[in-house]
Design a protein around this motif. Structure first.
Motif, PDB file in Angstrom:
ATOM      1  N   GLU A  58       0.832  -1.208   0.000  1.00 18.95           N
ATOM      2  CA  GLU A  58       0.000   0.000   0.000  1.00 18.95           C
ATOM      3  C   GLU A  58       0.868   1.260   0.000  1.00 18.95           C
ATOM      4  OE1 GLU A  58      -2.154  -0.916   3.555  1.00 18.95           O
ATOM      5  OE2 GLU A  58      -3.861  -1.739   2.446  1.00 18.95           O
ATOM      6  N   ALA A  59       1.981   1.213   0.730  1.00 19.10           N
ATOM      7  CA  ALA A  59       2.911   2.354   0.746  1.00 19.10           C
ATOM      8  C   ALA A  59       3.506   2.567  -0.646  1.00 19.10           C
ATOM      9  CB  ALA A  59       4.010   2.123   1.778  1.00 19.10           C
ATOM     10  N   ALA A  60       3.827   1.481  -1.344  1.00 19.44           N
ATOM     11  CA  ALA A  60       4.364   1.593  -2.705  1.00 19.44           C
ATOM     12  C   ALA A  60       3.347   2.247  -3.636  1.00 19.44           C
ATOM     13  CB  ALA A  60       4.765   0.215  -3.224  1.00 19.44           C
ATOM     14  N   LEU A  61       2.085   1.857  -3.516  1.00 18.80           N
ATOM     15  CA  LEU A  61       1.030   2.451  -4.346  1.00 18.80           C
ATOM     16  C   LEU A  61       0.849   3.933  -4.019  1.00 18.80           C
ATOM     17  CD1 LEU A  61      -1.140   2.036  -6.508  1.00 18.80           C
ATOM     18  CD2 LEU A  61      -2.712   1.366  -4.675  1.00 18.80           C
ATOM     19  N   THR A  62       0.917   4.290  -2.756  1.00 17.37           N
ATOM     20  CA  THR A  62       0.808   5.692  -2.350  1.00 17.37           C
ATOM     21  C   THR A  62       1.938   6.509  -2.965  1.00 17.37           C
ATOM     22  OG1 THR A  62      -0.307   5.103  -0.295  1.00 17.37           O
ATOM     23  CG2 THR A  62       0.757   7.268  -0.367  1.00 17.37           C
ATOM     24  N   GLU A  63       3.158   5.974  -2.932  1.00 24.63           N
ATOM     25  CA  GLU A  63       4.294   6.679  -3.531  1.00 24.63           C
ATOM     26  C   GLU A  63       4.094   6.848  -5.033  1.00 24.63           C
ATOM     27  OE1 GLU A  63       6.700   8.278  -2.081  1.00 24.63           O
ATOM     28  OE2 GLU A  63       6.160   7.608  -0.079  1.00 24.63           O
ATOM     29  N   ALA A  64       3.573   5.824  -5.703  1.00 21.29           N
ATOM     30  CA  ALA A  64       3.317   5.924  -7.144  1.00 21.29           C
ATOM     31  C   ALA A  64       2.296   7.015  -7.442  1.00 21.29           C
ATOM     32  CB  ALA A  64       2.840   4.577  -7.683  1.00 21.29           C
ATOM     33  N   ALA A  65       1.290   7.140  -6.591  1.00 26.38           N
ATOM     34  CA  ALA A  65       0.282   8.185  -6.774  1.00 26.38           C
ATOM     35  C   ALA A  65       0.885   9.575  -6.562  1.00 26.38           C
ATOM     36  CB  ALA A  65      -0.881   7.954  -5.820  1.00 26.38           C
ATOM     37  N   GLU A  66       1.684   9.740  -5.505  1.00 31.84           N
ATOM     38  CA  GLU A  66       2.265  11.040  -5.187  1.00 31.84           C
ATOM     39  C   GLU A  66       3.350  11.460  -6.177  1.00 31.84           C
ATOM     40  OE1 GLU A  66       3.709  10.738  -1.185  1.00 31.84           O
ATOM     41  OE2 GLU A  66       1.687  10.625  -0.329  1.00 31.84           O
ATOM     42  N   GLU A  67       4.213  10.525  -6.566  1.00 34.55           N
ATOM     43  CA  GLU A  67       5.368  10.864  -7.391  1.00 34.55           C
ATOM     44  C   GLU A  67       5.097  10.786  -8.891  1.00 34.55           C
ATOM     45  OE1 GLU A  67       8.656   8.445  -6.106  1.00 34.55           O
ATOM     46  OE2 GLU A  67       8.704   9.390  -4.125  1.00 34.55           O
ATOM     47  N   ALA A  68       4.093   9.999  -9.310  1.00 31.63           N
ATOM     48  CA  ALA A  68       3.845   9.817 -10.743  1.00 31.63           C
ATOM     49  C   ALA A  68       2.391  10.002 -11.151  1.00 31.63           C
ATOM     50  CB  ALA A  68       4.324   8.431 -11.168  1.00 31.63           C
ATOM     51  N   GLY A  69       1.493  10.255 -10.206  1.00 31.29           N
ATOM     52  CA  GLY A  69       0.087  10.445 -10.543  1.00 31.29           C
ATOM     53  C   GLY A  69      -0.629   9.174 -10.945  1.00 31.29           C
ATOM     54  N   VAL A  70      -0.145   8.038 -10.461  1.00 37.80           N
ATOM     55  CA  VAL A  70      -0.687   6.735 -10.853  1.00 37.80           C
ATOM     56  C   VAL A  70      -1.977   6.410 -10.106  1.00 37.80           C
ATOM     57  CG1 VAL A  70      -0.259   4.238 -10.673  1.00 37.80           C
ATOM     58  CG2 VAL A  70       1.519   5.752 -11.562  1.00 37.80           C
ATOM     59  N   ILE A  71      -2.950   5.941 -10.855  1.00 33.96           N
ATOM     60  CA  ILE A  71      -4.137   5.308 -10.289  1.00 33.96           C
ATOM     61  C   ILE A  71      -4.078   3.878 -10.811  1.00 33.96           C
ATOM     62  CG2 ILE A  71      -6.661   5.233 -10.260  1.00 33.96           C
ATOM     63  CD1 ILE A  71      -6.592   8.251 -10.910  1.00 33.96           C
ATOM     64  N   GLY A  72      -4.033   2.925  -9.890  1.00 33.81           N
ATOM     65  CA  GLY A  72      -3.897   1.553 -10.345  1.00 33.81           C
ATOM     66  C   GLY A  72      -4.072   0.550  -9.236  1.00 33.81           C
ATOM     67  N   ARG A  73      -3.704  -0.675  -9.538  1.00 32.57           N
ATOM     68  CA  ARG A  73      -3.822  -1.792  -8.602  1.00 32.57           C
ATOM     69  C   ARG A  73      -2.450  -2.354  -8.302  1.00 32.57           C
ATOM     70  NH1 ARG A  73      -8.947  -5.280 -10.066  1.00 32.57           N
ATOM     71  NH2 ARG A  73     -10.142  -4.435  -8.362  1.00 32.57           N
ATOM     72  N   VAL A  74      -2.188  -2.587  -7.024  1.00 36.89           N
ATOM     73  CA  VAL A  74      -0.900  -3.125  -6.614  1.00 36.89           C
ATOM     74  C   VAL A  74      -1.075  -4.562  -6.146  1.00 36.89           C
ATOM     75  CG1 VAL A  74      -1.090  -2.260  -4.234  1.00 36.89           C
ATOM     76  CG2 VAL A  74       1.164  -2.690  -5.191  1.00 36.89           C
ATOM     77  N   ARG A  75      -0.086  -5.400  -6.439  1.00 41.13           N
ATOM     78  CA  ARG A  75      -0.098  -6.768  -5.923  1.00 41.13           C
ATOM     79  C   ARG A  75       0.622  -6.804  -4.585  1.00 41.13           C
ATOM     80  NH1 ARG A  75       2.335 -10.061 -10.587  1.00 41.13           N
ATOM     81  NH2 ARG A  75       1.459  -8.852 -12.254  1.00 41.13           N
ATOM     82  N   LYS A  76       0.155  -7.672  -3.695  1.00 40.16           N
ATOM     83  CA  LYS A  76       0.750  -7.780  -2.356  1.00 40.16           C
ATOM     84  C   LYS A  76       2.125  -8.422  -2.378  1.00 40.16           C
ATOM     85  CE  LYS A  76      -3.579  -8.108   0.188  1.00 40.16           C
ATOM     86  NZ  LYS A  76      -4.403  -8.922   1.087  1.00 40.16           N
ATOM     87  N   GLU A  77       2.360  -9.312  -3.324  1.00 41.72           N
ATOM     88  CA  GLU A  77       3.629 -10.041  -3.376  1.00 41.72           C
ATOM     89  C   GLU A  77       4.662  -9.204  -4.127  1.00 41.72           C
ATOM     90  OE1 GLU A  77       0.857 -11.432  -5.098  1.00 41.72           O
ATOM     91  OE2 GLU A  77       0.081 -12.166  -3.204  1.00 41.72           O
ATOM     92  N   PRO A  78       5.828  -8.982  -3.523  1.00 38.53           N
ATOM     93  CA  PRO A  78       6.854  -8.206  -4.222  1.00 38.53           C
ATOM     94  C   PRO A  78       7.501  -9.008  -5.349  1.00 38.53           C
ATOM     95  CG  PRO A  78       7.703  -8.966  -2.120  1.00 38.53           C
ATOM     96  CD  PRO A  78       6.249  -9.375  -2.178  1.00 38.53           C
ATOM     97  N   LEU A  79       8.024  -8.277  -6.330  1.00 44.47           N
ATOM     98  CA  LEU A  79       8.766  -8.902  -7.421  1.00 44.47           C
ATOM     99  C   LEU A  79      10.170  -9.272  -6.977  1.00 44.47           C
ATOM    100  CD1 LEU A  79       7.727  -6.440 -10.252  1.00 44.47           C
ATOM    101  CD2 LEU A  79       6.997  -8.819 -10.013  1.00 44.47           C
ATOM    102  N   GLY A  80      10.655  -8.563  -5.964  1.00 45.39           N
ATOM    103  CA  GLY A  80      12.001  -8.811  -5.477  1.00 45.39           C
ATOM    104  C   GLY A  80      12.535  -7.594  -4.735  1.00 45.39           C
ATOM    105  N   HIS A  81      13.835  -7.599  -4.518  1.00 45.03           N
ATOM    106  CA  HIS A  81      14.499  -6.541  -3.753  1.00 45.03           C
ATOM    107  C   HIS A  81      15.729  -6.075  -4.514  1.00 45.03           C
ATOM    108  CE1 HIS A  81      12.053  -7.804  -0.309  1.00 45.03           C
ATOM    109  NE2 HIS A  81      12.310  -9.030  -0.725  1.00 45.03           N
ATOM    110  N   TYR A  82      16.093  -4.825  -4.309  1.00 44.88           N
ATOM    111  CA  TYR A  82      17.321  -4.293  -4.905  1.00 44.88           C
ATOM    112  C   TYR A  82      17.961  -3.312  -3.939  1.00 44.88           C
ATOM    113  CZ  TYR A  82      14.620  -0.095  -6.192  1.00 44.88           C
ATOM    114  OH  TYR A  82      13.849   1.030  -6.159  1.00 44.88           O
ATOM    115  N   THR A  83      19.266  -3.093  -4.108  1.00 46.52           N
ATOM    116  CA  THR A  83      20.004  -2.225  -3.193  1.00 46.52           C
ATOM    117  C   THR A  83      20.485  -0.975  -3.924  1.00 46.52           C
ATOM    118  OG1 THR A  83      22.026  -3.454  -3.644  1.00 46.52           O
ATOM    119  CG2 THR A  83      20.760  -4.112  -1.714  1.00 46.52           C
ATOM    120  N   TYR A  84      20.633   0.093  -3.176  1.00 40.63           N
ATOM    121  CA  TYR A  84      21.089   1.361  -3.743  1.00 40.63           C
ATOM    122  C   TYR A  84      21.444   2.312  -2.604  1.00 40.63           C
ATOM    123  CZ  TYR A  84      16.271   2.534  -2.582  1.00 40.63           C
ATOM    124  OH  TYR A  84      15.086   2.697  -1.918  1.00 40.63           O
ATOM    125  N   TYR A  85      22.088   3.397  -2.951  1.00 41.45           N
ATOM    126  CA  TYR A  85      22.362   4.465  -1.994  1.00 41.45           C
ATOM    127  C   TYR A  85      21.435   5.630  -2.313  1.00 41.45           C
ATOM    128  CZ  TYR A  85      26.520   2.057  -0.386  1.00 41.45           C
ATOM    129  OH  TYR A  85      27.375   1.146   0.162  1.00 41.45           O
TER     130      TYR A  85
END
Length: 191
Positions: free
Chosen positions: A65-92
Motif C-alpha cells: 500500500e505504501a508503494a502504491l501511495t508513492e506511485a500516486a504522489e510521485e507519478a500520478g498513478v491510479i492503479g492496482r498493486v499486488r501484495k507479493e513483491p517482485l524482489g528486492h534491490y540495493t542502492y544508496y
C-alpha cells in the motif's frame, strides 16, 4: 531490522551493519499495450536520473500500500498493486543534506489504470513510458534493471485458428457423450 533477514543483500551492504541500512517500498508501474509491457519511470528530483517511484515505510499501511501511495504522489498513478513483491534491490539514497544512505528497495508491481494530470510532485519530476528492455537500460541500479528485465513479460498470445471439420466433429462427439446435445437429421439441438 528484521527485513534484512528476509532478503539477500550484497556483501558491501552487510559490512555496513543492519542499523545503518534502511528499507523503502518501490512501485514498478506498468501497463500492457498491444500485448507489450510498458514501464513507467520517473526522474529523481535532484539528479534527474530515471527511477521507479519509492518511499519510506508508512505507519498503518502495508508495504504494498505504501508503494502504491508513492506511485500516486510521485507519478500520478491510479492503479492496482499486488501484495507479493517482485524482489528486492540495493542502492544508496542521496539525502537533501548530501549524505548517502544505504537502502534496500522492495519492488511491488502496480498495474496502471490511469495517470492523473495533476499530482503532488508533478512540477518536480518527469514521467515517461518505456519498453521493459529500455526501462532496464535507463535505471542505474543493476539489481533493479534485472528485476525489470525479468518481471512482467507478457505470456505468448494464443493464436485463434479456424476450427477444422475434424475438430468440430470431435467436439460434437464429446458433447453427445456428455448428453449436452443430441443430433437429429444432421442438425444439432441443445438439450
Amino acid at each position: 531490522m528484521s527485513f534484512l533477514r528476509r532478503v539477500s543483500i550484497p556483501k558491501e551492504f552487510r559490512k555496513l551493519g543492519e542499523e545503518t541500512i534502511r528499507e523503502q517500498y518501490a512501485a514498478l508501474c506498468y501497463r500492457v499495450v498491444n500485448d507489450k509491457v510498458r514501464i513507467l519511470l520517473i526522474t529523481s528530483r535532484g539528479t534527474k536520473r530515471w527511477i521507479v517511484p519509492k518511499g519510506w515505510p508508512m505507519s498503518k499501511k502495508a508495504p504494498h500500500e505504501a508503494a502504491l501511495t508513492e506511485a500516486a504522489e510521485e507519478a500520478g498513478v491510479i492503479g492496482r498493486v499486488r501484495k507479493e513483491p517482485l524482489g528486492h534491490y540495493t542502492y544508496y539514497k542521496l539525502m537533501d543534506n548530501g549524505t548517502e544512505i544505504p537502502c534496500v528497495g522492495t519492488l511491488f508491481p502496480v498495474h496502471v489504470r490511469l495517470l492523473r494530470a495533476e499530482y503532488p510532485e508533478a512540477n518536480e519530476r518527469d514521467r515517461k513510458w518505456f519498453s521493459h528492455k529500455k526501462a532496464a537500460k535507463k535505471v542505474d541500479e543493476p539489481e533493479l534493471a534485472e528485476l525489470i528485465r525479468k518481471a512482467l513479460v507478457p505470456p505468448k498470445r494464443r493464436i485463434a485458428t479456424k476450427p477444422t471439420r475434424g475438430s468440430i466433429k470431435r467436439r460434437l462427439e464429446t458433447k453427445k457423450q456428455r448428453g449436452e446435445v443430441k443430433a437429429t437429421r444432421g442438425k444439432i439441438k441443445p438439450e
